[in-house]
Design a protein around this motif. Structure first.
Motif, PDB file in Angstrom:
ATOM      1  N   TYR A  36      -6.559  -8.819  -1.187  1.00  0.00           N
ATOM      2  CA  TYR A  36      -5.403  -8.359  -1.969  1.00  0.00           C
ATOM      3  C   TYR A  36      -5.248  -9.175  -3.253  1.00  0.00           C
ATOM      4  O   TYR A  36      -4.816  -8.659  -4.279  1.00  0.00           O
ATOM      5  N   GLU A  41      -2.539  -5.122  -3.459  1.00  0.00           N
ATOM      6  CA  GLU A  41      -2.180  -4.420  -2.217  1.00  0.00           C
ATOM      7  C   GLU A  41      -2.324  -2.924  -2.474  1.00  0.00           C
ATOM      8  O   GLU A  41      -1.349  -2.181  -2.580  1.00  0.00           O
ATOM      9  N   THR A  42      -3.562  -2.513  -2.608  1.00  0.00           N
ATOM     10  CA  THR A  42      -3.914  -1.148  -3.013  1.00  0.00           C
ATOM     11  C   THR A  42      -4.963  -0.597  -2.055  1.00  0.00           C
ATOM     12  O   THR A  42      -5.436  -1.314  -1.166  1.00  0.00           O
TER      13      THR A  42
ATOM     14  N   LYS B 123       0.508   9.102   4.536  1.00  0.00           N
ATOM     15  CA  LYS B 123       0.347   7.879   3.751  1.00  0.00           C
ATOM     16  C   LYS B 123      -0.231   6.787   4.637  1.00  0.00           C
ATOM     17  O   LYS B 123       0.012   6.758   5.838  1.00  0.00           O
ATOM     18  N   GLN B 125      -0.474   2.546   5.006  1.00  0.00           N
ATOM     19  CA  GLN B 125       0.236   1.342   4.588  1.00  0.00           C
ATOM     20  C   GLN B 125      -0.769   0.255   4.218  1.00  0.00           C
ATOM     21  O   GLN B 125      -1.694  -0.017   4.989  1.00  0.00           O
ATOM     22  N   ASN B 128       2.691  -4.220   1.426  1.00  0.00           N
ATOM     23  CA  ASN B 128       4.035  -3.669   1.232  1.00  0.00           C
ATOM     24  C   ASN B 128       4.029  -2.284   0.591  1.00  0.00           C
ATOM     25  O   ASN B 128       5.096  -1.722   0.326  1.00  0.00           O
ATOM     26  N   ASN B 129       2.846  -1.774   0.305  1.00  0.00           N
ATOM     27  CA  ASN B 129       2.765  -0.482  -0.383  1.00  0.00           C
ATOM     28  C   ASN B 129       2.234   0.593   0.544  1.00  0.00           C
ATOM     29  O   ASN B 129       1.604   0.297   1.560  1.00  0.00           O
ATOM     30  N   SER B 130       2.487   1.850   0.195  1.00  0.00           N
ATOM     31  CA  SER B 130       1.841   2.934   0.933  1.00  0.00           C
ATOM     32  C   SER B 130       1.248   3.931  -0.057  1.00  0.00           C
ATOM     33  O   SER B 130       1.729   4.089  -1.181  1.00  0.00           O
ATOM     34  N   PHE B 131       0.159   4.554   0.384  1.00  0.00           N
ATOM     35  CA  PHE B 131      -0.625   5.405  -0.521  1.00  0.00           C
ATOM     36  C   PHE B 131      -1.056   6.679   0.196  1.00  0.00           C
ATOM     37  O   PHE B 131      -1.409   6.643   1.383  1.00  0.00           O
TER      38      PHE B 131
END
Lengths: 310, 310
Positions: A36, A41-42, B123, B125, B128-131
């Motif tokens: 990360y 955080e992708t 999505k 996780q 802390n992000n979700s995609f």
């Protein structure tokens, strides 16, 4: 490729395959943090974490095992970036001399199965050039569409000297909902098993067919019957360990020659460091925990085979 | 999303879906040449040709149709580059207001189906992000593994207000090999149809369920029976046109409300310019040929429905 798989199983005395099915929750924090930090955080960060995690486990186990089985869903969940990590993993494992079983469970009507087969096992033509897409050695195939969904895979396998493992009886709790239904007194999975034996004749190696079957470790009585129905078929056995399959049950999946089956463990190996038995390695030495888990799994299965006189 | 699909079908008076299944052989030479000039005779060149081809067909038909169904195998055969073209196609079609049915025919044990569902509908996780991975509106699912392979898809559909089409009776010649086998006098596809109706209750729209079924146009008698078994299920019907399904047979897949089915055509639309009926458009105007083929298909199906009093 089936002959190569068997040779490697014999050399390593290890009829086992490591399932490279990385959930982010299996990956130690320090690996995720480093990834990360580099890529955020992708999706790219997740893919990097998976790739670094896989690489370390492969480096630590490749000399003990004949094969790996990456489950493509675990990569596909991260979209394109995840699939790039899948491809890197496939390529790296092949560089290390491992046989790669792409657990993709594809299957469709004829022309569409042909496209999947070209993308995962064979080459695709673009103008005057041809290219391998994902280039696994074996893939898993779903038989629900029947022969014309399976034979296009076999055609590509013949050209490339590669192979398949076709779903017969899966390891999950509700696999019986359709697979166990009786047709003239015989369960559907036996009918599929008979078909797999027939399809296998289309593409034989020296002793075993290039066309294998998937039969879950969680149904040993069925495994015993299917072993007899498909004597020349290599059986890929998921469900050992975490899903509940035990070594003494698995001996029924093997022939008297001690061959004929290869047992998969995923979580039990790649997330070994999370188990009490391997906790002493700690998070940082997770590849060593995986190595020890491979050694223990090999011992578990080989002694069950010896006890069964196989 | 099932309500959106139905609304768009009614607005366009077109219960049809265009299958974006581009084989390189369908793509006119000038499109391929331009793509190869830019990116070479490579996987990237093939992917560029596919994307440009798709885009022109979508631009020329989107105002007439409710939905498209890209077949992921046709992209996956070109590896990562092909999947990038798949993703671009999905995104572009959604921008144009179309409902996107990803024809992916995935299905696996529980945790693995959950990963596919997250990658294609939901999505994922990462820290802390979700995609969103591929982010289709519907996907097709293979039921061979039973409920615990299907329910994880339904769970994600509920969260995202998206839907599925589950394979019941496929359009290919050998689909009967397993699907038609009799279980207590009833074919397997009926048993699967009953299950689809049950699963459908888990996620209902206003009139129809978000959980649909795939029933091939090539088996109209079976379609008639399945229509009754699954009254609230939308049926996705492949096999019209090139595979042999005729409009007068397809009326049986619809309910009396004139709804309940959506008919797919792939080659018949996207490679229309290659048919004698549309040859007058020529290679260069292939998008116009596709537009005319959509108009003719809509007319063909709508008049069959009117004749049948639906």
């Amino acid at each position: 490729m089936i002959d190569k798989l068997i040779r490697k199983i014999e050399e390593n005395k290890a009829p086992i395959v490591v399932g490279l099915d990385p959930m982010l929750s299996y990956i130690p924090d320090h690996v995720k943090e480093a990834a990360y930090k580099e890529k955020g955080e992708t999706l790219a960060g997740a893919a990097e974490a998976i790739w670094q995690f896989n690489k370390a486990i492969v480096d630590s186990t490749y000399d003990l095992i004949p094969a790996v089985k990456p489950q493509i869903a675990m990569y596909e969940q991260f979209g394109i970036e995840g699939l790039i990590a899948f491809k890197k993993t496939v390529d790296y494992c092949k560089e290390k001399g491992l046989v790669v079983i792409g657990d993709i469970k594809r299957g469709d009507i004829g022309s569409t199965s042909a496209a999947y087969a070209m993308g995962h096992l064979g080459k695709v033509q673009v103008g005057n050039n041809s290219f391998y897409g994902f280039d696994e050695d074996f893939v898993t195939v779903n038989p629900y569409l029947g022969s014309d969904g399976v034979v296009p895979f076999i055609d590509v396998c013949k050209e490339e000297k590669k192979g398949l493992f076709i779903l017969v009886k899966t390891s999950n709790p509700s696999s019986g909902e359709f697979q166990d239904q009786l047709i003239d007194g015989k369960p559907l999975y036996e009918l599929v098993g008979e078909k797999v034996a027939q399809w296998g004749e289309l593409h034989m190696g020296s002793e075993y067919s290039y066309i294998g079957a998937v039969v879950g470790a969680t149904y040993p009585e069925m495994g015993k019957i299917l072993r007899k129905i498909m004597p020349k078929t290599y059986i890929l056995v998921p469900g050992y360990g975490a899903q509940g399959g035990k070594a003494e049950d698995l001996v029924h999946y093997f022939n008297k020659d001690g061959l004929g089956a290869i047992v998969n463990s995923s979580r039990g190996i790649i997330a070994a460091y999370k188990q009490e038995a391997y906790a002493k390695f700690g998070q940082t030495a997770y590849p060593d925990a995986s190595r020890q888990a491979v050694i223990d799994m090999r011992e578990d299965i080989m002694s069950a085979l010896v006890n069964a006189g196989k």
